[in-house]
Design an enzyme around this catalytic site. Structure first.
Site, PDB file in Angstrom:
ATOM      1  N   VAL A  77      48.091  40.667  38.942  1.00 15.38           N
ATOM      2  CA  VAL A  77      47.569  42.090  38.765  1.00 15.38           C
ATOM      3  C   VAL A  77      46.512  42.761  40.163  1.00 15.38           C
ATOM      4  O   VAL A  77      46.364  43.853  40.472  1.00 15.38           O
ATOM      5  CB  VAL A  77      46.559  42.659  37.842  1.00 15.38           C
TER       6      VAL A  77
ATOM      7  N   GLY B 130      49.424  43.008  42.726  1.00 17.57           N
ATOM      8  CA  GLY B 130      49.982  44.628  42.813  1.00 17.57           C
ATOM      9  C   GLY B 130      49.594  45.510  41.979  1.00 17.57           C
ATOM     10  O   GLY B 130      50.251  46.418  40.758  1.00 17.57           O
ATOM     11  N   THR B 131      48.667  46.497  42.518  1.00 18.33           N
ATOM     12  CA  THR B 131      48.184  47.006  41.316  1.00 18.33           C
ATOM     13  C   THR B 131      47.241  47.459  41.998  1.00 18.33           C
ATOM     14  O   THR B 131      47.111  48.240  43.381  1.00 18.33           O
ATOM     15  CB  THR B 131      47.650  46.330  40.533  1.00 18.33           C
ATOM     16  N   THR B 132      46.754  49.281  41.134  1.00 19.11           N
ATOM     17  CA  THR B 132      45.397  50.125  41.661  1.00 19.11           C
ATOM     18  C   THR B 132      44.219  50.091  40.970  1.00 19.11           C
ATOM     19  O   THR B 132      44.861  50.609  40.019  1.00 19.11           O
ATOM     20  CB  THR B 132      46.122  51.303  42.025  1.00 19.11           C
TER      21      THR B 132
END
Length: 265
Positions: free
Chosen positions: A45, A47-49
């Site tokens: 996660v 690669g997330t915001t």
């Protein structure tokens, strides 16, 4: 199992993990068994915001719902915001399994402390505890299983909401306005910076957060935007003098529709 601090020279303090290591080391070892054998295919996660934004005397914390494994979407409804206790929340980015485990153990630590001491840990104390847990994960981070949380909460003693950022080595940094983490964090931060005002109320803060998540998903392929077909929306939590609570999907969907309508125009 001995719970109270009967030994005056017991410097472990009211810590659940310290108690577990002392009284049942085999259970503590099994809890992490096999983690070092994980490969690069672990769902991430990172690669997330995830982000947090303060308003008045409260804070909004939010995260998208996508988890990736390489270039594959491994999960579309991932939970990245967790209730730490009645007055705080933690958002996760990094390797999915260790990140979720850290969030759950952190909540257990806070609950155990309150039961032993009879009062909750201060907001700064909670941030320090989380920093220690991230620091303890450094050997795993060097193997690629990085855990980088975002912590926010409301302190009823001072009537102030605060946000804390961390790095993979356990460094702790306080932020009074807003903070972001994850691959889409840079785009979300730019959006928050453009829209933030000192006089934001709760409803305006929620709208600003949704706009920031939209901007991040628009630029970062690893950040999932609102899925209108499946009915999957970002998870938003509010922490203020009323405590921790999450906005229902129906309310978030209504705000998302407003954002879509405004951007079409």
């Amino acid at each position: 199992m001995r719970v109270g601090r009967t030994d005056p020279f017991d410097f472990a303090g009211p810590s659940f993990s310290a108690l577990l290591r002392r009284e049942a080391p085999d259970l503590c070892a099994r809890a992490f068994e096999g983690v070092t054998a994980l490969s690069g295919a672990v769902p991430h996660v990172e690669g997330t915001t995830v982000l947090a934004l303060t308003y008045d005397n409260g804070v909004v914390m939010a995260g998208d719902r996508r988890a990736t494994a390489g270039n594959v979407i491994s999960k579309r409804d991932m939970r990245k915001v967790f209730e730490a206790d009645s007055w705080s929340a933690v958002a996760i980015s990094g390797a999915a399994g260790p990140s979720m485990q850290l969030a759950k153990i952190f909540a257990t630590e806070l609950e155990f402390y309150e039961k032993v001491e009879g009062l909750p840990l201060s907001l700064e104390g909670k941030a320090n505890k989380l920093a220690q847990m991230v620091r303890d994960n450094l050997p795993m981070a060097l193997q690629g299983l990085v855990v980088v949380p975002l912590f926010a909460g409301y302190d009823p003693r001072t009537d102030v909401a605060r946000i804390y950022e961390f790095d993979a080595a356990g460094g702790r940094y306080e932020e009074r306005r807003f903070a972001t983490s994850g691959s889409g964090g840079r785009d979300a931060r730019g959006s928050l910076k453009a829209r933030y005002r000192e006089d934001l109320d709760r409803e305006q803060a929620v709208d600003v957060v949704i706009e920031a998540l939209w901007d991040a998903a628009d630029e970062d392929s690893a950040t999932g935007g609102p899925d209108l077909v499946r009915g999957i929306y970002p998870l938003l939590a509010i922490i203020d003098q009323e405590g921790y609570r999450e906005l229902p999907d129906e309310a978030i969907a209504e705000r998302v529709e407003m954002v879509i309508s405004a951007r079409r125009q």
